[in-house]
Write a protein that holds these residues in place. Sequence first.
Motif, PDB file in Angstrom:
ATOM      1  N   ALA A 129       0.842  -1.196   0.000  1.00 48.43           N
ATOM      2  CA  ALA A 129       0.000   0.000   0.000  1.00 48.43           C
ATOM      3  C   ALA A 129       0.876   1.244   0.000  1.00 48.43           C
ATOM      4  N   THR A 130       0.414   2.267  -0.642  1.00 42.64           N
ATOM      5  CA  THR A 130       1.183   3.505  -0.725  1.00 42.64           C
ATOM      6  C   THR A 130       1.038   4.300   0.570  1.00 42.64           C
ATOM      7  N   PRO A 131       1.978   5.209   0.868  1.00 43.19           N
ATOM      8  CA  PRO A 131       1.838   6.066   2.070  1.00 43.19           C
ATOM      9  C   PRO A 131       0.526   6.836   2.068  1.00 43.19           C
ATOM     10  N   GLU A 132       0.100   7.281   0.916  1.00 45.16           N
ATOM     11  CA  GLU A 132      -1.160   8.031   0.838  1.00 45.16           C
ATOM     12  C   GLU A 132      -2.334   7.141   1.212  1.00 45.16           C
ATOM     13  N   GLN A 140      -8.924   0.107   5.937  1.00 46.44           N
ATOM     14  CA  GLN A 140      -9.017  -0.681   4.717  1.00 46.44           C
ATOM     15  C   GLN A 140      -7.668  -1.334   4.371  1.00 46.44           C
ATOM     16  N   VAL A 141      -6.591  -0.591   4.584  1.00 47.62           N
ATOM     17  CA  VAL A 141      -5.257  -1.149   4.324  1.00 47.62           C
ATOM     18  C   VAL A 141      -4.971  -2.286   5.302  1.00 47.62           C
ATOM     19  N   ALA A 142      -5.395  -2.121   6.558  1.00 45.83           N
ATOM     20  CA  ALA A 142      -5.195  -3.180   7.557  1.00 45.83           C
ATOM     21  C   ALA A 142      -5.926  -4.449   7.141  1.00 45.83           C
ATOM     22  N   ALA A 143      -7.158  -4.310   6.658  1.00 46.32           N
ATOM     23  CA  ALA A 143      -7.917  -5.474   6.189  1.00 46.32           C
ATOM     24  C   ALA A 143      -7.251  -6.094   4.975  1.00 46.32           C
ATOM     25  N   PHE A 144      -6.698  -5.252   4.097  1.00 47.10           N
ATOM     26  CA  PHE A 144      -6.015  -5.718   2.888  1.00 47.10           C
ATOM     27  C   PHE A 144      -4.776  -6.530   3.241  1.00 47.10           C
ATOM     28  N   GLU A 145      -4.076  -6.121   4.312  1.00 45.69           N
ATOM     29  CA  GLU A 145      -2.820  -6.785   4.686  1.00 45.69           C
ATOM     30  C   GLU A 145      -3.014  -7.884   5.725  1.00 45.69           C
TER      31      GLU A 145
END
Length: 738
Positions: A129-132, A140-145
């Motif tokens: 995931a990008t910093p942005e 959402q990034v946490a769920a993705f990872e």
Amino acid sequence: MKAIFSRCKGASHEVSGKVCQDYCQAEVTDSYTIGVVSDGHGGDRYFRSDVGSKSAVEATLECVREFVQSADESLFSGAPLTQCGTVAAEREKNGSGIGDERYALFRQLFSSIICKWHERILEDAKRPATPEEREKLPEQVAAFENTDSEGHRIGIEKTYGCTLMCFARTRTYWFAFHIGDGKCVALSVDSGRIENSEPVPWDEKCFRNVTTSLCDPEALDKFRYCYGGKDTLPLAVFLGSDGIDDSLPNPADMANFYVNILKLLGRYSETDAKKELDDELPALSRRGSKDDMSVVCCYDDEALKSGVNTLIEWQREKVRDDRKTMVIRRDELNAKLSASLSSSATVTAAMAQQRKYWKADIEKARKELDRIAFREAKLSAELGEVEGERDLAQMYEEGRGTEKDLEKALQWYRTAADEHDDTVSQRKLGQLYDGAITPENHPEALRWYLKAANKGDSVSQRNLADMYENGRPGVETDYSKAMKWYLKAADQNDAESQTRLASMYADGLGVGKDDAKALYWYQKAAEQGYPEAEYRLGSIYESGRGAEQDYKKAAEWYGKAAGKGNAPAQYSLGSLYEKGLGVGRNYTFAAGCYLKAAEQENADAEARLGSMYSEGRGVERNYPEAEKWSGKAAEKGNASSQNLLGDLLNQEQKYAEALTWYRKAADQGNAAAERNLAFMLETGYGTERNDAEALSWYQKAADQGDVIAEGRLGSMYFYGLGTERKYDDALKFCQKAA
């Protein structure tokens, strides 16, 4: 079959800067055609759905390509159109044999697509995931990872969530499948009529913003599909994402949108149709759903070429239905308004407001009927009907029902003129080119006028004559040709041509001067009620040129033309009443005639009206009105009004302005203005005193018999003002004045 496709970023994503979430593709070979559309969900939880939709399209193309190359065609080639619900629903059915085999093949195809899609998104998921993204979408990034106990990534499908639809056709059969929202629309020709349908059964679980998706845990069970043999093949199939569906919720409107694309494909080329899609999708998004849009069109090229007229007739039937509905609506509104206006009841504020609404709605209905008429004319023109081509050209020319576009007007008039030898269109082409400024267009006007004129069109004959009489850039004046064509139109009782012909006889243009023939043709046109001829006939009787002088007849003909709003006739009639020639003197009536002509900016009438207000003749004396009307005539160069305006300004002690107007009139030889200018120069009002120049202007006025100027000259010579003392000259001018 052939195929075209297009996609665009939605209007809302243009504002937010989000990338387009839709993706589409088509593949055409000699043995098969495949079209695929996928719509990424686009929400925060689905922050890589643009990658998901592209992956879905690529995976589907790969799997369907393998399917059509390896499947047993005999299973489908003779099949009737078969519509299947979801895979789960089909599995619950009891059956055996070939039906089960087809089901198994499609289930394997859908399973392969899901598997290939997973392979692609798993590969993309290696990209961190990008910093942005981490800053804006931490949950959402946490769920993705997220990973399981063994370190395997779980739940990444949601990040790439998207819908999917596909159409495929081989030489002997076709099929389509769908998971999620959007629409698969098939258009077919049946007994000369267009039928539109959705061959893939709809899933009731898809409504509003809720949809099934490739990212669902049990996505395989949610695929819907249909298939059929070659004989069931539609004319065209459109796969459109839900951005189109939401912008065109009425099935008839959606079908009409797609029919427009098919017409371009059938009549013109894939390039034209593709451009229309590329241009129209963003516009549709802006005025509709604001969502991303993607569409694939797979079409039977050969069938389409012979079916274009059927498409147009289908559209025309819909337009006629729209017209009937709108006419009923307009008539209902008119009836309500008429009943309200004829009612004797006291008009309340609420009723006044309601009438205002009705009038606004009636105007809206009128404009909508114009737009419907434009669409109907366009369809008629597309069918090659001359009336439609001509009507469409006129609507483009006038900007009625559409934007004004003279280039398109010329195009359609030319089509009607060339392909149908349509006289009216040939004349209209002549008029449009005649109205152009560029010299190279006037010979074109001449050419088109000539075509229509040679077929006896009197208006074209008259216009052609006008070009020869007055000349144009690129067209030389030729009075003999003008006379010839005016005569042809005049012989057909064209009143304007009769009047112009009479004027040529009266002025001796292209023919010997002949007052008798001028009178004859003016009489012919006047008897048809043509106001210019009536005025000219009045002038003949007033002047006695070409007929015995008869002020009474002059007044009669002036009256006829004046009643039709002819300004010169209104002025001339006023003049007769002011002078009492052929009628009883009536200053009030004269002033009324002058006013009507002056309101049409007739300079002579403005001048007389200004004078009457100044003198209080026929109207109450009113210096502001006198100044107003004299000023209008003075601006147009009327010398007597310029002098009167100077007098009025002098009364207001606006000497410099008065001097300016006296000089303008004096430069035109107006004796009173010459004398007034001389007086201003002699006395130094509004300027420096200049006796020599004053003497010169007094002399000019005296030469025209102005008594006051003669007296002033005598005085100036006696006292030696602006000249040496000359007693003989002083005596001479004093005697003249005396």
